[in-house]
Scaffold this active site. Structure first.
Site, PDB file in Angstrom:
ATOM      1  N   ARG A 107       0.777  -1.283   0.003  1.00 26.95           N
ATOM      2  CA  ARG A 107      -0.058  -0.017   0.037  1.00 26.95           C
ATOM      3  C   ARG A 107       0.941   1.259   0.158  1.00 26.95           C
ATOM      4  O   ARG A 107       1.943   1.161   0.770  1.00 26.95           O
ATOM      5  CB  ARG A 107      -0.941   0.147   1.318  1.00 26.95           C
ATOM      6  CG  ARG A 107      -2.078  -0.226   1.297  1.00 26.95           C
ATOM      7  CD  ARG A 107      -3.020  -0.343   2.311  1.00 26.95           C
ATOM      8  NE  ARG A 107      -2.698   0.482   3.549  1.00 26.95           N
ATOM      9  CZ  ARG A 107      -3.440   0.992   4.184  1.00 26.95           C
ATOM     10  NH1 ARG A 107      -4.767   0.930   4.276  1.00 26.95           N
ATOM     11  NH2 ARG A 107      -3.158   1.816   5.328  1.00 26.95           N
ATOM     12  N   THR A 111      -1.370   7.494  -0.500  1.00 25.24           N
ATOM     13  CA  THR A 111      -2.627   7.335  -1.041  1.00 25.24           C
ATOM     14  C   THR A 111      -3.172   5.870  -0.646  1.00 25.24           C
ATOM     15  O   THR A 111      -4.517   5.681  -0.866  1.00 25.24           O
ATOM     16  CB  THR A 111      -2.481   7.048  -2.708  1.00 25.24           C
ATOM     17  OG1 THR A 111      -1.583   5.923  -2.808  1.00 25.24           O
ATOM     18  CG2 THR A 111      -1.644   8.500  -3.350  1.00 25.24           C
ATOM     19  N   ASP A 203      -0.150  -1.185  12.360  1.00 22.84           N
ATOM     20  CA  ASP A 203       0.491  -1.726  11.010  1.00 22.84           C
ATOM     21  C   ASP A 203       0.826  -3.224  11.397  1.00 22.84           C
ATOM     22  O   ASP A 203       1.861  -3.416  11.992  1.00 22.84           O
ATOM     23  CB  ASP A 203       1.606  -0.586  10.831  1.00 22.84           C
ATOM     24  CG  ASP A 203       2.018  -1.462   9.349  1.00 22.84           C
ATOM     25  OD1 ASP A 203       2.294  -2.637   8.972  1.00 22.84           O
ATOM     26  OD2 ASP A 203       2.168  -0.545   8.239  1.00 22.84           O
ATOM     27  N   ASP A 206       4.511  -4.204  10.421  1.00 21.39           N
ATOM     28  CA  ASP A 206       5.466  -3.602  11.061  1.00 21.39           C
ATOM     29  C   ASP A 206       5.600  -4.225  12.588  1.00 21.39           C
ATOM     30  O   ASP A 206       6.748  -4.446  13.084  1.00 21.39           O
ATOM     31  CB  ASP A 206       5.349  -2.154  11.291  1.00 21.39           C
ATOM     32  CG  ASP A 206       5.535  -1.537  10.072  1.00 21.39           C
ATOM     33  OD1 ASP A 206       6.373  -1.821   9.152  1.00 21.39           O
ATOM     34  OD2 ASP A 206       5.367  -0.187   9.906  1.00 21.39           O
TER      35      ASP A 206
END
Ligand code: PRP
Ligand code: URA
Length: 212
Positions: A107, A111, A203, A206
């Site tokens: 991703r 955006t 996330d 992560d």
């Protein structure tokens, strides 16, 4: 608004929600996060594969013949890189004979549009039971790209397992791929300005790999 109950299977098992709660907690370190990702994935995969086809067989127990059933479906599991890799070992633990396809999507940080960077999928998917695994269904952009790619190589109805879903993502998948069934423990409130799920868990990739 997505139509709850049609393609969405909300998995209510208390062990699923116990693991999800640990995954959500911001102070959970990567080691525990990885363990909980495996645990919740096992439970979700068991639910999503409830109707795998099986054939009757007879085996010989130490005390004599015993009727049983062995799985006959050709299962193809497709993790969406990178976060989906955190769910793969759990699925392979349940279905060691599964074939594995990989789809790499990223991703864009601004955006939130997903772009492809890798794809290696098994051949002859037409009659396979295809299980796509990606822990986060946020805007749904990644899921739709991945499902488009699976459809291009001949996969029929796929199932998707995620760990946290947003209404926006479910709605998009339902619109673009109405035949796909989604297995998730939860549908959260929505997305923030950065297209992250709220409250979500942050996330996933992560946190899984310690790359904050
Ligand atoms: C995350 C997640 C999904 C995607 C969901 O991956 O694993 O693939 O975002 O967001 P969407 O529904 O809005 O498309 P990301 O692109 O951050 O890559 P990563 O797995 O490498 O961390
Ligand atoms: N990807 C994640 O890992 N988390 C989100 O909340 C959205 C996309």
């Amino acid at each position: 608004m997505y139509s709850v109950g049609v393609p969405v299977h909300l998995v209510e098992h208390p062990l699923v929600h116990d693991a999800l709660t640990i995954l959500r907690e911001a102070s959970t370190p990567p080691e525990l996060f990885r363990r909980m990702a495996v645990r919740i994935s096992l439970l979700l995969a068991a639910e999503a594969t409830k109707d795998l086809s099986a054939a009757p067989v007879t085996v010989t127990s130490p005390l004599g013949p015993a009727a049983g059933r062995r799985i006959t479906s050709d299962v193809v599991v497709v993790p969406v890189l990178r976060a989906g890799l955190g769910m793969l070992d759990a699925v392979l633990e349940l279905i060691p004979s599964a074939r594995v396809g990989h789809i790499g999507l990223q991703r864009d940080e601004i955006t939130a549009v997903a772009s492809r960077y890798y794809s290696k999928l098994p051949k002859d998917l037409h009659d396979s039971f295809v299980l796509m695994i990606d822990p986060m269904l946020a805007t749904g952009g990644s899921a739709v790209v991945a499902l488009d790619m699976l459809r291009e190589v001949g996969a029929r109805a796929a199932r998707m397992i995620c760990i946290v879903a947003a209404p926006e993502g479910i709605e998009l998948v339902e619109r673009q791929h109405p035949d796909v069934q989604i297995y998730t423990p939860v549908v959260d409130q929505g997305l923030n300005d950065h297209k992250f799920i709220v409250p979500g868990l942050g996330d996933f990739g992560d946190r899984l790999y310690g790359t904050h």
